[in-house]
Design an enzyme around this catalytic site. Sequence first.
Site, PDB file in Angstrom:
ATOM      1  N   ASP A   1       0.801  -1.138  -0.031  1.00 58.21           N
ATOM      2  CA  ASP A   1       0.148  -0.003   0.175  1.00 58.21           C
ATOM      3  C   ASP A   1       0.957   1.192  -0.061  1.00 58.21           C
ATOM      4  O   ASP A   1       1.481   1.677   1.122  1.00 58.21           O
ATOM      5  CB  ASP A   1      -1.045   0.024   1.321  1.00 58.21           C
ATOM      6  CG  ASP A   1      -1.810   1.340   1.392  1.00 58.21           C
ATOM      7  OD1 ASP A   1      -1.590   2.324   0.490  1.00 58.21           O
ATOM      8  OD2 ASP A   1      -2.613   1.147   2.165  1.00 58.21           O
TER       9      ASP A   1
ATOM     10  N   LYS B   1      -3.533  12.130  -3.282  1.00 56.20           N
ATOM     11  CA  LYS B   1      -2.568  12.253  -2.018  1.00 56.20           C
ATOM     12  C   LYS B   1      -1.353  12.902  -2.229  1.00 56.20           C
ATOM     13  O   LYS B   1      -0.410  13.237  -1.552  1.00 56.20           O
ATOM     14  CB  LYS B   1      -2.240  11.002  -1.089  1.00 56.20           C
ATOM     15  CG  LYS B   1      -3.737  10.572  -0.318  1.00 56.20           C
ATOM     16  CD  LYS B   1      -3.295   9.248   0.155  1.00 56.20           C
ATOM     17  CE  LYS B   1      -4.741   8.669   0.703  1.00 56.20           C
ATOM     18  NZ  LYS B   1      -5.355   9.494   1.674  1.00 56.20           N
TER      19      LYS B   1
ATOM     20  N   CYS C   1      -9.494   5.466   9.819  1.00 57.12           N
ATOM     21  CA  CYS C   1      -9.401   4.061   8.997  1.00 57.12           C
ATOM     22  C   CYS C   1      -8.449   3.260   9.532  1.00 57.12           C
ATOM     23  O   CYS C   1      -7.872   2.401   8.575  1.00 57.12           O
ATOM     24  CB  CYS C   1      -9.412   4.231   7.491  1.00 57.12           C
ATOM     25  SG  CYS C   1     -11.004   5.143   6.977  1.00 57.12           S
TER      26      CYS C   1
END
Length: 409
Positions: free
Chosen positions: A198, A224, A364
């Site tokens: 990730d 991002k 999250c």
Amino acid sequence: MHIPEIRELFPILHQEVNGNPLVYLDSAATSQKPVQVIEALDRYYREYNSNVHRGVHTLGTKATDGYEGAREKVRKFINAKSIEEVIFTRGTTTSLNLVAASYGSANLSEGDEIVITYMEHHSNIIPWQQVAKETGAVLKYFPLQEDATLSLDDVKKTITPNTKIVAVMHVSNVLGVINPIKEIAKIAHENGAVMVVDGAQSTPHLKVDVQDLDCDFFALSGHKMCGPTGIGALYGKKHLLEKMEPIEFGGEMIDFVGLQESTWKELPWKFEGGTPIIAGAIGLGAAIDFLEEIGLDHIEAHEHKLAAYAIEKMSTVEGMTIYGPKDSSKRAGVVTFNISDVHPHDVATVLDAEGIAVRAGHHCAQPLMKWLNVSATARASFYLYNSEEDIDKLVAGLVKTKEYFSDVF
């Protein structure tokens, strides 16, 4: 380029919030966009809005060149071997779900192991939970050290010959921890496992070389890294992607459609069914041009400096707890914290009144919150447009927050 010059390129930063100049410290959630990206999106819609690949007219050709040109920019940005290894997706979440649903479902059996960490974003937990339920595979977690970093000794102990997939975030969106992906990938490969990364929080902030990391899959999000929302990419080694089946079907990803059977296009297009995210890809390409002009090495050094400064200054606030490694060289520009007796949502609310934007909640990452023994935290995250002055304003806001709630209670 100096910080004041960089800030001038971000129109959204030139405003007041609640009567105060905006201090944006929430780039881990989404970064702001420079004029170069905004203008690239505007040009596409004003001058050559068209679908790609399918038409021979001038607008279609220009749009295709922009879209595929952006793919080449992503390839170079992460140093993939070929454009066949770069698939455009809606972002990191979609990319990780694609790997889990396509590669994971086809290659996992009962008793096989998937290994992740407690610090993972939900997007790198839930897809593996689902594929484990589907296949009978076992989901395991690497333990964390006291400072929430990973120990390679623990990595070696946790990965076994039964491990088929190792999925780890490159940089933690909560702790800022920079994980040793290259070393973990080596251990995974020695045990016959594939390495899934990730990269949502790493690609905007430090130079990524997927060949050097030797990861098998790498996911990133455009929003991002100064790009638009709704666009990202999945890198996958060609020999793995060739064996994988698409999970979305329709136009563009097909080679031939018969009444009963169909065949797929070659890579990367077999994974890009339907009209793709054309404007988003073009905007992402513009964001990559911008970041490379600034220099990822410069951005990384700047953020290490800001993190060190923030930790030093924030530690002076009474009742402050800062999570993750105190050594700024081990973390990116993220500082997650709590103030004793003040809920993080209250911290964020008071700071917002001062024009300071931070994030509050579980980010999250509920398993990590449980590991930290908290329900929520506040998070300040920095980027290339932030300065030490922003951190000084943050600290002043935190002192004011502490004083306000001390007076109330």
